[in-house]
Design an enzyme around this catalytic site. Structure first.
Site, PDB file in Angstrom:
ATOM      1  N   ASP A  32       0.805  -1.245   0.328  1.00 33.00           N
ATOM      2  CA  ASP A  32      -0.119  -0.129   0.232  1.00 33.00           C
ATOM      3  C   ASP A  32       0.952   1.725   0.029  1.00 33.00           C
ATOM      4  O   ASP A  32       2.547   1.211   0.341  1.00 33.00           O
ATOM      5  CB  ASP A  32      -1.002   0.095   1.490  1.00 33.00           C
ATOM      6  CG  ASP A  32      -1.874   0.719   1.031  1.00 33.00           C
ATOM      7  OD1 ASP A  32      -1.853   1.638   0.531  1.00 33.00           O
ATOM      8  OD2 ASP A  32      -3.478   0.484   1.154  1.00 33.00           O
ATOM      9  N   ILE A  33       0.209   1.861  -0.217  1.00 36.39           N
ATOM     10  CA  ILE A  33       1.180   3.590   0.168  1.00 36.39           C
ATOM     11  C   ILE A  33       1.691   3.636   1.384  1.00 36.39           C
ATOM     12  O   ILE A  33       2.170   4.852   1.934  1.00 36.39           O
ATOM     13  CB  ILE A  33       0.412   5.131  -0.818  1.00 36.39           C
ATOM     14  CG1 ILE A  33       1.483   5.968  -1.282  1.00 36.39           C
ATOM     15  CG2 ILE A  33      -1.008   5.170  -0.049  1.00 36.39           C
ATOM     16  CD1 ILE A  33       1.494   6.944  -2.268  1.00 36.39           C
ATOM     17  N   VAL A  72      -7.151   4.509  -5.713  1.00 36.12           N
ATOM     18  CA  VAL A  72      -8.889   5.342  -5.208  1.00 36.12           C
ATOM     19  C   VAL A  72      -9.771   4.498  -5.081  1.00 36.12           C
ATOM     20  O   VAL A  72     -10.057   4.077  -5.843  1.00 36.12           O
ATOM     21  CB  VAL A  72      -8.527   6.605  -6.081  1.00 36.12           C
ATOM     22  CG1 VAL A  72      -9.964   7.372  -5.446  1.00 36.12           C
ATOM     23  CG2 VAL A  72      -7.416   8.093  -5.586  1.00 36.12           C
ATOM     24  N   SER A  73     -10.474   4.735  -3.690  1.00 35.03           N
ATOM     25  CA  SER A  73     -11.197   3.851  -4.138  1.00 35.03           C
ATOM     26  C   SER A  73     -12.680   3.951  -4.099  1.00 35.03           C
ATOM     27  O   SER A  73     -13.906   3.386  -3.405  1.00 35.03           O
ATOM     28  CB  SER A  73     -11.266   2.626  -2.416  1.00 35.03           C
ATOM     29  OG  SER A  73     -12.109   3.657  -1.907  1.00 35.03           O
ATOM     30  N   ASN A 110     -18.535  -1.884  -9.536  1.00 37.50           N
ATOM     31  CA  ASN A 110     -20.355  -1.757 -10.238  1.00 37.50           C
ATOM     32  C   ASN A 110     -20.130  -0.364 -10.752  1.00 37.50           C
ATOM     33  O   ASN A 110     -21.152  -0.173 -11.633  1.00 37.50           O
ATOM     34  CB  ASN A 110     -20.936  -1.648  -8.510  1.00 37.50           C
ATOM     35  CG  ASN A 110     -20.835  -0.689  -7.574  1.00 37.50           C
ATOM     36  OD1 ASN A 110     -22.304   0.408  -8.378  1.00 37.50           O
ATOM     37  ND2 ASN A 110     -20.869  -0.811  -6.890  1.00 37.50           N
ATOM     38  N   TYR A 134     -14.320   7.993 -11.161  1.00 36.73           N
ATOM     39  CA  TYR A 134     -13.772   6.368 -10.612  1.00 36.73           C
ATOM     40  C   TYR A 134     -13.983   5.273 -11.668  1.00 36.73           C
ATOM     41  O   TYR A 134     -13.463   4.033 -11.632  1.00 36.73           O
ATOM     42  CB  TYR A 134     -14.456   6.480  -8.711  1.00 36.73           C
ATOM     43  CG  TYR A 134     -14.323   5.017  -8.360  1.00 36.73           C
ATOM     44  CD1 TYR A 134     -13.064   4.558  -8.261  1.00 36.73           C
ATOM     45  CD2 TYR A 134     -15.075   4.726  -8.473  1.00 36.73           C
ATOM     46  CE1 TYR A 134     -13.208   3.323  -7.584  1.00 36.73           C
ATOM     47  CE2 TYR A 134     -15.145   3.289  -7.628  1.00 36.73           C
ATOM     48  CZ  TYR A 134     -14.220   2.453  -7.139  1.00 36.73           C
ATOM     49  OH  TYR A 134     -14.003   1.299  -6.378  1.00 36.73           O
ATOM     50  N   LYS A 138     -12.343   2.279 -14.027  1.00 40.03           N
ATOM     51  CA  LYS A 138     -12.237   0.800 -13.173  1.00 40.03           C
ATOM     52  C   LYS A 138     -12.868   0.241 -14.879  1.00 40.03           C
ATOM     53  O   LYS A 138     -12.860  -0.627 -14.682  1.00 40.03           O
ATOM     54  CB  LYS A 138     -13.535   0.421 -12.774  1.00 40.03           C
ATOM     55  CG  LYS A 138     -13.085   1.143 -10.896  1.00 40.03           C
ATOM     56  CD  LYS A 138     -11.870   0.564 -10.607  1.00 40.03           C
ATOM     57  CE  LYS A 138     -11.880   0.552  -9.401  1.00 40.03           C
ATOM     58  NZ  LYS A 138     -10.291   0.159  -8.433  1.00 40.03           N
ATOM     59  N   ARG A 172     -30.207   0.162  -1.836  1.00 50.13           N
ATOM     60  CA  ARG A 172     -29.379  -0.248  -2.671  1.00 50.13           C
ATOM     61  C   ARG A 172     -28.415  -1.755  -2.633  1.00 50.13           C
ATOM     62  O   ARG A 172     -28.174  -2.562  -2.775  1.00 50.13           O
ATOM     63  CB  ARG A 172     -29.075   1.223  -2.950  1.00 50.13           C
ATOM     64  CG  ARG A 172     -27.547   0.580  -4.196  1.00 50.13           C
ATOM     65  CD  ARG A 172     -27.003   2.502  -4.567  1.00 50.13           C
ATOM     66  NE  ARG A 172     -25.586   2.078  -5.623  1.00 50.13           N
ATOM     67  CZ  ARG A 172     -24.385   1.547  -4.676  1.00 50.13           C
ATOM     68  NH1 ARG A 172     -24.480   2.177  -3.912  1.00 50.13           N
ATOM     69  NH2 ARG A 172     -23.123   2.045  -5.351  1.00 50.13           N
TER      70      ARG A 172
HETATM   71  C1  15L Z   1     -17.247   1.546  -4.688  1.00 50.89           C
HETATM   72  O1  15L Z   1     -16.567   1.035  -6.663  1.00 50.89           O
HETATM   73  C2  15L Z   1     -16.933   1.264  -3.601  1.00 50.89           C
HETATM   74  O2  15L Z   1     -15.542   1.273  -3.900  1.00 50.89           O
HETATM   75  C3  15L Z   1     -17.674   1.514  -2.037  1.00 50.89           C
HETATM   76  O3  15L Z   1     -16.893   2.743  -1.285  1.00 50.89           O
HETATM   77  C4  15L Z   1     -18.707   1.757  -2.514  1.00 50.89           C
HETATM   78  O4  15L Z   1     -18.142   3.021  -2.419  1.00 50.89           O
HETATM   79  C5  15L Z   1     -19.184   0.672  -3.376  1.00 50.89           C
HETATM   80  O5  15L Z   1     -18.654   0.623  -4.629  1.00 50.89           O
HETATM   81  C6  15L Z   1     -20.657   0.710  -3.447  1.00 50.89           C
HETATM   82  O6  15L Z   1     -21.136   1.379  -4.676  1.00 50.89           O
HETATM   83  O7  15L Z   1     -21.316   1.011  -1.930  1.00 50.89           O
END
Ligand code: 15L
Length: 271
Positions: A32-33, A72-73, A110, A134, A138, A172
């Protein structure tokens, strides 16, 4: 698979996997960073910035397979997504090619298809519909994965992860939730299945309200055990406390779709 590298070791998924993958592969290298707060002495950890190709080449040297969770997530400005998720992802695949790594499991999301309405059931062959920068990053990862699989012979599994955790957090997430154990199953298919060249799988449990056709994963032996309906009451109670938003509530990507949304909301049901 003897030595497996997992990037993003300090993140939410990485932190759980550090416990769940122990003992499954003979040697695990975590990266990891930033150093994970709960790192233990028996864990092999390499601090690295994936935006720097030289660091990534060193990082992947000697590994057989990679689980790429790093970067970044969540949705962030383009200036943050570009180095971490676009350049970083290229670096990872390119370093893997140079060092002859056999396999990569790429954590996509997703949010690569977030702009499909919740009324649509989709598989992995429909056009992508990213719901932010983001999500675009992906889609890029899925594309570079295909390039390196078909041009350079890597074996690549892209896991479009819904929402990872012990339980779905809201309405959701009842459709997109994946349990930690089910994600481990998919990672193992990606790292070990002999027939895999390149596939996109949905990282989702066996949810009654699911939106995605995951038959590709099922064909490879995925047998999800998690069922979001078991957590329905808590998820719906949490949802009742959240604000309503016409855009977020219409699309599969939820809130990410509403960030900066300035198209005509009257068109929602048409597309
Ligand atoms: C993701 O891709 C994220 O990494 C996570 O933090 C959530 O936001 C998730 O999707 C989501 O859609 O619930």
């Amino acid at each position: 698979m003897r030595t497996v590298l997992v990037t993003g070791a300090a993140g939410g998924i990485g932190t759980r996997l550090r416990k769940l993958l122990k003992g499954i592969y003979p040697a695990l290298r975590w990266s990891d960073i930033k150093v994970p707060a709960d790192l233990t002495k028996d864990e092999q950890f390499v601090k690295a910035d994936i935006a720097d190709l030289a660091q990534v080449e060193k990082l992947v040297d000697g590994v057989d397979g990679i689980v790429h969770l790093g970067g970044v997530s969540v949705e962030r400005p383009w200036e943050e997504i570009l180095p971490a998720n676009i350049v970083g992802c290229y670096n990872l695949f390119e370093a893997a090619r140079r060092k002859r790594v056999q396999r990569i499991v790429f954590a996509t999301s997703n949010h690569a298809i977030g702009f499909y309405p919740r009324t649509r059931r989709i598989g992995v062959d429909e056009h992508v519909r990213p719901d932010g920068y983001y999500g675009v990053s992906k889609v890029f990862g899925e594309a570079i994965g295909a390039l390196y699989a078909y041009k350079h012979g890597l074996r690549v599994a892209c896991l479009r992860i819904g929402n990872f955790g012990d339980a779905p957090l809201d309405h959701r997430r009842l459709s997109i939730w994946i349990s930690p154990e089910d994600l481990v199953q998919l990672i193992r298919i990606g790292l070990d299945h002999p027939d895999l060249r390149y596939e996109v799988f949905y990282g989702v449990s066996d949810n009654e309200r699911g939106w995605w056709d995951n038959s590709a994963a099922l064909r490879y032996g995925y047998r999800p055990a998690g069922k979001s309906e078991a957590h329905r009451d808590a998820a719906l109670a949490a949802q009742a406390k959240l604000p309503k938003n016409a855009v977020a509530d219409w699309y599969q990507g939820g809130d990410y779709c509403a960030i900066g949304f300035d198209a005509d909301p009257n068109d929602l049901a048409r597309f």
